[in-house]
Structures are given as structure tokens and as C-alpha cells.
Motif scaffolding. Structure first.
Motif, PDB file in Angstrom:
ATOM      1  N   SER A 176       1.208  19.647   1.239  1.00  0.00           N
ATOM      2  CA  SER A 176       0.988  18.526   1.633  1.00  0.00           C
ATOM      3  C   SER A 176       2.033  17.770   2.497  1.00  0.00           C
ATOM      4  O   SER A 176       3.114  18.498   2.478  1.00  0.00           O
ATOM      5  N   CYS A 177       1.798  16.629   3.274  1.00  0.00           N
ATOM      6  CA  CYS A 177       2.735  16.450   4.183  1.00  0.00           C
ATOM      7  C   CYS A 177       3.965  15.764   3.628  1.00  0.00           C
ATOM      8  O   CYS A 177       5.107  15.965   4.109  1.00  0.00           O
ATOM      9  N   VAL A 178       3.860  15.169   2.431  1.00  0.00           N
ATOM     10  CA  VAL A 178       4.775  14.560   1.633  1.00  0.00           C
ATOM     11  C   VAL A 178       5.785  15.490   1.277  1.00  0.00           C
ATOM     12  O   VAL A 178       7.020  15.445   1.111  1.00  0.00           O
ATOM     13  N   SER A 179       4.965  16.809   0.585  1.00  0.00           N
ATOM     14  CA  SER A 179       5.823  18.069   0.228  1.00  0.00           C
ATOM     15  C   SER A 179       6.975  18.360   1.379  1.00  0.00           C
ATOM     16  O   SER A 179       8.030  18.903   1.213  1.00  0.00           O
TER      17      SER A 179
ATOM     18  N   SER B  37       0.801  -1.266   0.083  1.00  0.00           N
ATOM     19  CA  SER B  37      -0.031   0.150   0.055  1.00  0.00           C
ATOM     20  C   SER B  37       0.755   1.293  -0.003  1.00  0.00           C
ATOM     21  O   SER B  37       1.677   1.493   1.156  1.00  0.00           O
ATOM     22  N   PRO B  38       0.773   1.943  -1.149  1.00  0.00           N
ATOM     23  CA  PRO B  38       1.389   3.174  -1.077  1.00  0.00           C
ATOM     24  C   PRO B  38       0.878   4.295  -0.094  1.00  0.00           C
ATOM     25  O   PRO B  38       1.753   5.307   0.380  1.00  0.00           O
ATOM     26  N   PHE B  39      -0.188   4.247   0.841  1.00  0.00           N
ATOM     27  CA  PHE B  39      -0.631   4.965   1.644  1.00  0.00           C
ATOM     28  C   PHE B  39      -0.146   4.607   3.158  1.00  0.00           C
ATOM     29  O   PHE B  39       0.166   5.530   3.543  1.00  0.00           O
TER      30      PHE B  39
ATOM     31  N   ALA C 226       7.685   8.421  -5.964  1.00  0.00           N
ATOM     32  CA  ALA C 226       7.261   7.292  -6.825  1.00  0.00           C
ATOM     33  C   ALA C 226       5.811   6.821  -5.931  1.00  0.00           C
ATOM     34  O   ALA C 226       4.963   6.546  -6.710  1.00  0.00           O
ATOM     35  N   LEU C 227       6.003   6.902  -4.748  1.00  0.00           N
ATOM     36  CA  LEU C 227       4.747   6.365  -4.014  1.00  0.00           C
ATOM     37  C   LEU C 227       3.626   7.255  -3.972  1.00  0.00           C
ATOM     38  O   LEU C 227       2.255   6.908  -4.104  1.00  0.00           O
TER      39      LEU C 227
ATOM     40  N   ALA D 212      -1.772   8.469  -6.483  1.00  0.00           N
ATOM     41  CA  ALA D 212      -2.688   9.286  -7.394  1.00  0.00           C
ATOM     42  C   ALA D 212      -3.546   8.021  -8.112  1.00  0.00           C
ATOM     43  O   ALA D 212      -4.755   8.371  -8.832  1.00  0.00           O
ATOM     44  N   LEU D 213      -2.883   6.712  -8.464  1.00  0.00           N
ATOM     45  CA  LEU D 213      -3.717   5.859  -9.150  1.00  0.00           C
ATOM     46  C   LEU D 213      -4.727   5.134  -8.290  1.00  0.00           C
ATOM     47  O   LEU D 213      -5.313   4.163  -9.091  1.00  0.00           O
ATOM     48  N   ARG D 214      -4.612   5.053  -7.082  1.00  0.00           N
ATOM     49  CA  ARG D 214      -5.526   4.141  -6.501  1.00  0.00           C
ATOM     50  C   ARG D 214      -6.254   4.911  -5.205  1.00  0.00           C
ATOM     51  O   ARG D 214      -5.906   6.080  -4.860  1.00  0.00           O
TER      52      ARG D 214
END
Length: 386
Positions: free
Chosen positions: A267-270, A207-209, A375-376, A381-383
Motif C-alpha cells: 500500500s501507499c501508506v506502507s 477525513s482520514p482519507f 492511527a489514520l 478501516a472503520l469508514r
């Protein structure tokens, strides 16, 4: 007000868990004197908790969903407290080592259950601030053990130090039980099967989440403890102690000041990737003639963005208590793996290529972290979330 007090108690539980490392690392010379015949094996007293966490971290997240975060937290605190009180008797080396191994179960239970509970009882801006607070538990605990713990050891001895830690762990467990936490009940699931050990890891890392915070956390921990140990030794003797104290403190301060504000705008990832990118620029300063003392403090300051952003990412990316627990379990696993590998790897690079080669390697590690998060993010974005 009640919610803030509950979050504070959960953070104190985290301080107790971090002290399970600090109570060995900070008074380490005294422990070496206590077991002079085992000097070559003393490192295991510290690292054996990380070894267990690297193996069982992801599973601990699944256990939260079955047992319940509150039960697991109370059990972890009481087990850790009882073990610390037993260690106050200063048993033989191998008995002490065995208790440290079991203590790894307590540590995992706390560091997975406590943030899961924080995520359940908070929301919105309060959750972001609470997760930033939680992310400081390791650095704050080490600072407190250096400032308060060492004088306690000097005046009252190791037995009192261990017993005090154990008593405080049990006291915190009692206060958490009394504070009226309203949490979601554990799941009604079938008995555990050994095949689920594989299933949990597949569910977590596919899971990428769920896996994203942990993957980035691995790269962070691969360098955090190792650089904290290596970089001060490269400084002039008069500066080493001061800089070593300022490094984690700088990260905590910037995390507190900047992460809540940044999370309201990006965003948190940013936020995480910004921390890694600024870390690369900070290290590059060495090659531009910036004094290493300044580079050390600036590097750990910007890594505070990774620290706060990573813990905040778990409830942001994962909406259910189950997936949040799995994500925190993965962070525990990857964090312990990074702590285990980081110092040996960077010391080996330092020995073969010198300081420049080691710093370039760290830049490469942070670049890999950014690429992994990108990448994650594309996969997410696709799921739909798990």
C-alpha cells in the motif's frame, strides 16, 4: 503518447512553481547585495510564500472544485509569469516583498491544480509513475537552478534570470492550453461564504482519507529543507558542496526506481512508513560510527520513498476530483507549515543539545509520522471514503 506529453507539461508547470522558491534561494547572495539596507529582512523574500501557503493551503483545494483545476492552473502560471517579469525591473525592497506575497497565490494554484489534473488524466500504473514524476519537481527545480540558473545570473544578471522564468511560465501555460487536456468540469456550487473557511478545514482534516498524505507530509517537510541546510554545514569544507548536491538527487533517483515497483506490491501508506523507518535507521548510523557524509546521502535517498509515496497516496486514497483537490491543498498547507517551522526548530534544538540531540529529535519526528499514519489507517478501516 499524448497523455505522457500532457503529464510532462504539468510537471514543467511544477518546475516553474518550485523555481518561485529557487529563484530567490539559489542566487541569494546577489539579492542581499541588491538590497544591502534590508539584510536582516531578506529571509522574508523567500519564506513569505510559505507563510501564505500555510494559511490558505486547504482553501486552495476547495477553490479547485469551484473554479476548475485547468482554469486555476493557467491563472496561476500567468500570474506567476507576470510577477516574475515585473520583478525583472528590480523594484524597491518592499515592492519586491509585496510581489512575493502575491506570488504565493500563484504558487498555491499551481501545486494544487497540476497534480489534481495529473490524477484526472491518468490511471493505474501510469498514475503511480506520473505521481512519482510529479513528486520530483521541487528537487529537480533546485538542481536545475543551481546548474543552469546561477551561470545565467553570472553572465546576464538577475533581471534576465527573472524575466526568463516569467516568460517560461507563460509559455508553459500556452502549451497546456493547446495540448487538449480532457478534464472534469468544475462543480455548480453556491457563492463562497466566509464560514466555509472553517468548513473546508473541518472537512479536510476530519477525513482520514483526505488528510493522511498531508499529515505525513508535514513531518517530512519539517526536516527536509532544514536538514538540507544544516547537515552539509557539519561536514568538512571540501565535502559539503558535493554532499549537498547529492542529497536531493539521491531521493529523486530512489523515488523513481523504487516507488512504482513498491506500489505494485504494497500500500501507499506502507511505502511512506517504510521510508520514515529507513530514515530512522540511516540517522542511527551516526551513533554507530558511520561517516556523516554517507548518512546524509542515505537518509535523503530513503526519504524519496516518502516523497513519491505521499503524492501517489492522494489519488489512491481519494477517488473524486474534489477530494483529491482538497488533499493536495492540505499537502500544500502542511508542507508550507513544515518548511516554516523546521529550520528554526531544529536550529534551536541543535544550539541547546548539539548534533546528537538534533538527530534524536529527527528520529522522534519520523516515529511520530509513522504513528500518525498507523492511527489514520485504523480510522480508514472503520469508514468509507469521503
Amino acid at each position: 503518447m499524448i497523455q505522457a506529453f500532457q503529464v510532462l507539461l504539468l510537471w514543467l508547470a511544477g518546475l516553474g512553481a518550485a523555481t518561485q522558491f529557487a529563484k530567490i534561494a539559489v542566487p541569494f547572495p546577489e539579492l542581499v547585495l541588491l538590497y544591502p539596507d534590508h539584510a536582516e529582512s531578506m529571509g522574508w523574500l523567500l519564506s513569505i510564500i510559505s507563510l501564505l501557503g500555510a494559511v490558505l493551503g486547504a482553501v486552495s483545494g476547495a477553490v479547485v472544485g469551484r473554479v476548475g483545476a485547468l482554469k486555476l492552473l493557467i491563472g496561476g502560471l500567468c500570474l506567476g509569469g507576470a510577477l516574475s517579469i515585473f520583478q525583472a525591473s528590480l523594484p524597491g525592497f518592499y515592492t519586491m516583498l509585496a510581489t512575493r506575497f502575491v506570488e504565493g497565490v500563484s504558487h498555491l494554484a499551481i501545486v494544487v491544480a497540476a497534480p489534481t489534473l495529473i490524477a484526472q488524466i491518468t490511471s493505474g500504473k501510469a498514475r503511480n509513475i506520473s505521481m512519482v514524476l510529479w513528486s520530483t519537481f521541487f528537487g529537480v527545480a533546485f538542481a536545475l537552478n543551481a546548474w543552469i540558473g546561477l551561470p545565467v545570473v553570472e553572465h546576464f544578471g538577475l533581471p534576465f534570470f527573472f524575466a526568463l522564468h516569467g516568460g517560461l511560465m507563460i509559455a508553459i501555460a500556452g502549451l497546456i492550453l493547446l495540448c487538449g487536456l480532457k478534464v472534469q468540469p468544475s462543480q455548480d456550487v453556491a457563492p463562497w461564504r466566509w464560514s466555509e473557511l472553517i468548513d473546508v478545514h473541518l472537512r479536510t482534516y476530519r477525513s482520514p482519507f483526505v488528510s493522511a498524505p498531508a499529515i505525513g507530509w508535514f513531518f517530512y517537510t519539517l526536516t527536509f529543507v532544514s536538514l538540507l541546510a544544516i547537515l552539509p554545514s557539519r561536514l568538512p569544507e571540501g565535502h559539503a558542496a558535493t554532499v549537498a548536491g547529492l542529497m536531493p538527487l539521491a531521493g529523486i533517483i530512489l523515488s523513481w526506481l523504487a516507488v512504482p515497483i513498491l506500489l505494485s506490491r504494497m500500500s501507499c501508506v506502507s511505502v511512506i512508513n517504510l521510508g520514515f523507518a529507513l530514515g530512522m535507521f540511516a540517522i542511527a548510523g551516526v551513533f554507530l560510527g558511520v561517516p556523516l557524509e554517507l548518512v546524509c546521502v542515505c537518509l535523503f535517498a530513503v526519504l524519496g520513498l516518502v516523497q513519491g509515496g505521499s503524492f501517489a497516496a492522494v489519488p489512491i486514497l481519494n477517488q473524486t476530483p474534489e477530494t483529491q483537490a482538497l488533499s493536495y491543498g492540505a499537502m500544500a498547507q502542511m508542507g508550507n507549515a513544515g518548511n516554516l517551522l523546521g529550520t528554526p526548530v531544529l536550529l534551536a534544538v541543535l544550539g541547546r543539545t548539539g548534533e546528537a540531540g538534533m538527530l534524536i529529535t529527527v528520529i522522534g519526528i519520523y516515529a511520530a509520522a509513522i504513528l500518525a499514519h498507523v492511527a489514520l489507517a485504523r480510522k480508514r478501516a472503520l469508514r468509507q471514503p469521503a
